[in-house]
Motif scaffolding. Structure first.
Motif, mmCIF file in Angstrom:
data_model
loop_
_atom_site.group_PDB
_atom_site.id
_atom_site.type_symbol
_atom_site.label_atom_id
_atom_site.label_comp_id
_atom_site.label_asym_id
_atom_site.label_seq_id
_atom_site.Cartn_x
_atom_site.Cartn_y
_atom_site.Cartn_z
ATOM 1 N N GLN A 121 16.899 34.665 60.644
ATOM 2 C CA GLN A 121 15.690 35.014 59.639
ATOM 3 C C GLN A 121 15.795 33.956 58.482
ATOM 4 O OE1 GLN A 121 16.273 38.681 57.077
ATOM 5 N NE2 GLN A 121 17.966 39.028 58.780
ATOM 6 N N ARG A 122 14.631 33.826 57.649
ATOM 7 C CA ARG A 122 14.856 33.270 56.402
ATOM 8 C C ARG A 122 15.595 33.833 55.444
ATOM 9 N NH1 ARG A 122 12.283 31.704 51.532
ATOM 10 N NH2 ARG A 122 12.190 29.584 51.140
ATOM 11 N N ARG A 123 16.477 33.409 54.744
ATOM 12 C CA ARG A 123 17.208 34.133 53.666
ATOM 13 C C ARG A 123 17.391 33.206 52.352
ATOM 14 N NH1 ARG A 123 22.681 35.510 56.248
ATOM 15 N NH2 ARG A 123 22.686 37.065 54.253
ATOM 16 N N VAL A 124 17.562 33.988 51.234
ATOM 17 C CA VAL A 124 17.738 33.084 49.989
ATOM 18 C C VAL A 124 19.011 33.331 49.373
ATOM 19 C CG1 VAL A 124 16.700 32.941 47.621
ATOM 20 C CG2 VAL A 124 15.229 33.298 49.733
ATOM 21 N N TYR A 125 19.530 32.221 48.859
ATOM 22 C CA TYR A 125 20.732 32.373 48.161
ATOM 23 C C TYR A 125 20.632 31.942 46.643
ATOM 24 C CZ TYR A 125 25.398 31.630 46.102
ATOM 25 O OH TYR A 125 26.532 31.672 45.093
ATOM 26 N N ASP A 126 20.678 32.549 45.795
ATOM 27 C CA ASP A 126 20.524 32.214 44.313
ATOM 28 C C ASP A 126 21.637 31.920 43.796
ATOM 29 O OD1 ASP A 126 19.429 31.173 42.054
ATOM 30 O OD2 ASP A 126 18.892 33.387 41.358
ATOM 31 N N PRO A 127 22.316 30.598 43.591
ATOM 32 C CA PRO A 127 23.727 30.704 43.046
ATOM 33 C C PRO A 127 23.945 30.824 41.684
ATOM 34 C CG PRO A 127 22.688 28.314 43.369
ATOM 35 C CD PRO A 127 21.769 29.424 43.856
ATOM 36 N N ASP A 128 25.020 31.493 41.438
ATOM 37 C CA ASP A 128 25.415 31.820 40.044
ATOM 38 C C ASP A 128 26.714 31.010 39.733
ATOM 39 O OD1 ASP A 128 27.249 33.482 41.429
ATOM 40 O OD2 ASP A 128 26.367 35.320 40.791
ATOM 41 N N SER A 129 27.328 30.409 40.579
ATOM 42 C CA SER A 129 28.431 29.821 40.410
ATOM 43 C C SER A 129 28.697 28.769 41.386
ATOM 44 C CB SER A 129 29.747 30.832 40.467
ATOM 45 O OG SER A 129 29.960 31.241 41.862
ATOM 46 N N PHE A 130 29.314 27.436 40.839
ATOM 47 C CA PHE A 130 29.476 26.378 41.754
ATOM 48 C C PHE A 130 31.106 25.947 41.936
ATOM 49 C CE2 PHE A 130 25.471 26.683 39.387
ATOM 50 C CZ PHE A 130 24.909 26.586 40.665
ATOM 51 N N SER A 131 31.349 25.068 43.004
ATOM 52 C CA SER A 131 32.512 24.934 43.337
ATOM 53 C C SER A 131 32.858 23.370 42.930
ATOM 54 C CB SER A 131 33.168 25.088 44.621
ATOM 55 O OG SER A 131 34.300 24.455 44.912
ATOM 56 N N ASN A 132 33.851 23.045 42.345
ATOM 57 C CA ASN A 132 34.345 21.520 42.218
ATOM 58 C C ASN A 132 35.376 21.025 43.204
ATOM 59 O OD1 ASN A 132 33.201 22.158 39.266
ATOM 60 N ND2 ASN A 132 33.436 19.825 39.414
ATOM 61 N N ALA A 133 35.323 21.613 44.176
ATOM 62 C CA ALA A 133 36.288 21.270 45.359
ATOM 63 C C ALA A 133 35.687 21.765 46.696
ATOM 64 C CB ALA A 133 37.728 22.113 45.329
ATOM 65 N N PHE A 134 36.159 21.164 47.759
ATOM 66 C CA PHE A 134 35.849 21.437 49.209
ATOM 67 C C PHE A 134 37.080 22.084 49.707
ATOM 68 C CE2 PHE A 134 33.393 17.430 48.676
ATOM 69 C CZ PHE A 134 32.069 18.361 49.227
ATOM 70 N N THR A 135 36.880 23.692 49.716
ATOM 71 C CA THR A 135 38.445 24.323 49.701
ATOM 72 C C THR A 135 38.168 25.393 50.451
ATOM 73 O OG1 THR A 135 39.858 25.503 48.379
ATOM 74 C CG2 THR A 135 37.650 25.426 47.597
ATOM 75 N N ALA A 136 39.076 26.003 51.205
ATOM 76 C CA ALA A 136 38.985 27.664 51.891
ATOM 77 C C ALA A 136 39.362 28.454 50.955
ATOM 78 C CB ALA A 136 39.920 27.393 53.013
ATOM 79 N N GLU A 137 39.886 28.246 49.764
ATOM 80 C CA GLU A 137 40.350 29.306 48.672
ATOM 81 C C GLU A 137 39.311 29.998 48.253
ATOM 82 O OE1 GLU A 137 43.340 29.804 48.540
ATOM 83 O OE2 GLU A 137 44.174 28.380 49.867
ATOM 84 N N ARG A 138 38.161 29.166 48.097
ATOM 85 C CA ARG A 138 37.011 30.003 47.444
ATOM 86 C C ARG A 138 36.153 31.078 48.418
ATOM 87 N NH1 ARG A 138 33.498 29.107 43.146
ATOM 88 N NH2 ARG A 138 31.140 29.539 43.491
ATOM 89 N N PRO A 139 36.039 32.102 47.988
ATOM 90 C CA PRO A 139 35.294 33.409 48.879
ATOM 91 C C PRO A 139 33.792 32.764 49.152
ATOM 92 C CG PRO A 139 36.251 34.438 47.125
ATOM 93 C CD PRO A 139 36.379 32.875 46.689
ATOM 94 N N PRO A 140 33.353 33.017 50.573
ATOM 95 C CA PRO A 140 32.041 32.755 50.807
ATOM 96 C C PRO A 140 31.024 33.415 50.054
ATOM 97 C CG PRO A 140 33.471 33.497 52.700
ATOM 98 C CD PRO A 140 34.356 33.647 51.596
ATOM 99 N N VAL A 141 29.985 32.640 49.719
ATOM 100 C CA VAL A 141 28.839 33.091 48.900
ATOM 101 C C VAL A 141 27.984 33.915 49.669
ATOM 102 C CG1 VAL A 141 29.294 31.488 47.144
ATOM 103 C CG2 VAL A 141 27.496 30.969 48.875
ATOM 104 N N MET A 142 27.915 33.660 51.174
ATOM 105 C CA MET A 142 26.783 34.201 51.988
ATOM 106 C C MET A 142 27.407 34.241 53.309
ATOM 107 S SD MET A 142 23.097 33.454 52.638
ATOM 108 C CE MET A 142 22.369 34.503 51.328
ATOM 109 N N VAL A 143 27.313 35.086 54.287
ATOM 110 C CA VAL A 143 27.586 34.989 55.772
ATOM 111 C C VAL A 143 26.278 34.746 56.363
ATOM 112 C CG1 VAL A 143 28.446 35.788 57.953
ATOM 113 C CG2 VAL A 143 29.784 36.430 55.558
ATOM 114 N N ILE A 144 26.287 33.466 57.057
ATOM 115 C CA ILE A 144 24.942 33.116 57.692
ATOM 116 C C ILE A 144 25.355 32.919 59.147
ATOM 117 C CG2 ILE A 144 24.075 32.132 55.604
ATOM 118 C CD1 ILE A 144 24.384 29.269 56.778
ATOM 119 N N ARG A 145 24.249 32.989 60.046
ATOM 120 C CA ARG A 145 24.272 32.952 61.466
ATOM 121 C C ARG A 145 23.598 31.513 61.928
ATOM 122 N NH1 ARG A 145 21.134 38.224 62.528
ATOM 123 N NH2 ARG A 145 19.912 37.176 61.057
ATOM 124 N N PRO A 146 24.035 31.012 62.972
ATOM 125 C CA PRO A 146 22.944 29.864 63.609
ATOM 126 C C PRO A 146 21.701 30.184 63.631
ATOM 127 C CG PRO A 146 25.306 30.120 64.739
ATOM 128 C CD PRO A 146 25.116 31.091 63.760
#
Length: 431
Positions: A121-146
């Motif tokens: 389906q179409r889903r909306v994510y309205d970000p309220d924080s951002f990452s200055n790194a490409f990292t696995a340490e940051r919790p996912p903001v959304m779980v999405i499916r193919p």
């Protein structure tokens, strides 16, 4: 399996689970977090499932979960954990990485993920924080499916949003990460950029030149440059013009072509997080001006769920980002993803309606050319079944080399082939 990240799944209060549960396990291996995905099912006191590619067997003993898995080499991994809601904590018993027949005990935690139900389906994510790194340490903001279509926003490289507010630290802050259900290390993630749209009426760039684009003589003449330049964006006409143009450029108007400077996934276990200004096989701050609406970007998966980031929107950028900043702005973004079977990727791949492109990234343009050439030969071998000799003949008659970036920590070079030159070759299916 020396580099296996163990994943644990938990049992709910019900004796029978209605559906398999998905968890991400983080094992603390001497201060290094190693992650894996575990799919677990429970019936009565019995547990079963998968830990990455391994079969899991176990049981529930009161509030304690005990299970184990055996890898292809016969090494056994044992886990014991207590459950508290959607989290597990406990100990993992691993084979020692150096001493035969010895064992090592590691603490671990696990977080249960809610996988969306029903059709894509179409889903909306309205970000309220951002990452200055490409990292696995940051919790996912959304779980999405193919197949899900995700509508979200990016901010500009300075951390400014569509309302002109500073909401993040400068340095290409990224939206994400998005956890892709079913994506496992070794897979390939295809990111389809379905829509990029300007969402504010201005962009900022600099005057001057990236240092790697200047001769010594030009550098001496340009010593006073590097000043911020404001552009006005006409979202209806799709154009940009200087807000305070010098006389010679008062009629200079250019058509915009929105693009994402940054698209990347979390790096592999054992690698430190990469700055949002870095590039590598994981993607990153590539600044390739063909990563726009309608493009598909292919990246390797290193972590459970891939952990996809995107950001650094540009209204327009010439090849190389020679002014250090392109027309930096915020964007509305829609994208979807596919998870493709495992294959080696020597570098990021980009596919548009009329071309296939690889991006070579290295410390110099010479090395970037070599990286791009090798990556394209690999693609022709994998997808078209060509020999090295045959691939060389294709490149010798159809290769198009373009400078991707001169402004980043790495130099980037794109090697493209027009699809028309490949139309007579049967292409292998993705799956």
């Amino acid at each position: 399996m020396r580099s296996l990240a163990a994943v644990l799944l938990l049992l709910s209060a019900s004796p029978v689970w209605a559906e398999p549960q998905t968890w991400v396990l983080s094992v603390d291996r001497w201060g290094n977090a190693e992650r894996s995905t575990l799919i677990l099912e429970g019936e009565g006191q019995t547990l079963s499932g998968r830990l990455n590619t391994m079969t899991v067997e176990g049981r529930r003993e009161g509030d304690t979960l005990v299970f184990s898995a055996v890898d292809a080499d016969g090494a056994r991994y044992r886990f014991e954990a207590a459950q508290a809601g959607d989290r597990l904590s406990g100990w993992a018993d691993y084979p020692d990485t150096n001493i035969p027949d010895a064992r090592a005990k590691h603490a671990f935690t696990a977080q249960r993920l809610e996988i969306p139900a029903g059709p894509p389906q179409r889903r909306v994510y309205d970000p309220d924080s951002f990452s200055n790194a490409f990292t696995a340490e940051r919790p996912p903001v959304m779980v999405i499916r193919p197949g899900d279509v995700i509508a979200t926003r990016t901010i500009d490289s300075g951390g400014v949003d569509e309302h002109g507010r500073t909401v993040a630290l400068y340095g290409n802050p990224q939206t994400g990460p998005f956890f892709i259900a079913g994506a496992n290390p070794g897979d390939v993630l295809a990111i389809h950029i379905r829509k990029l749209a300007l969402n504010r009426d201005y962009a900022d760039s600099l005057d001057g030149f990236a240092s790697s684009a200047m001769s010594l003589r030009l550098a001496a003449r340009a010593a006073d440059l590097g000043q911020r330049v404001r552009w006005r964006l006409d979202r209806v006409a799709g154009t940009a013009r200087l807000e305070n143009p010098p006389a010679a450029l008062k009629d200079y108007v250019v058509p915009v072509r929105p693009m994402l400077g940054g698209v990347g996934v979390a790096p592999d276990f054992g690698f430190a997080p990469f700055s949002a200004g870095d590039t590598g096989r994981f993607g990153g701050n590539m600044d390739f001006n063909q990563v726009g609406q309608g493009a598909t970007l292919y990246l390797p998966v290193y972590q459970p769920g891939a952990l996809l980031f995107l950001g650094d929107g540009h209204a327009l950028q010439g090849d190389g980002e020679t002014t250090q900043w392109a027309l930096e702005t915020s964007l509305d973004v829609e994208f979807s993803v596919e998870v493709l079977p495992s294959r080696s990727l020597a570098g990021p791949r980009v596919e548009t309606a009329d071309a296939v492109t690889v991006i070579g990234q290295a410390g110099s343009l010479d090395e970037a050319v070599r990286a791009a050439t090798g990556a394209m030969v690999q693609w022709l071998e994998q997808d078209y079944g060509l020999s090295i000799s045959e691939a060389s003949l294709i490149l010798g008659t159809a290769a198009q080399y373009r400078v991707v970036t001169l402004a980043g920590r790495n130099a980037g070079m794109a090697l493209s082939l027009d699809k028309a030159r490949l139309s007579h070759l049967p292409r292998k299916p993705k799956a």
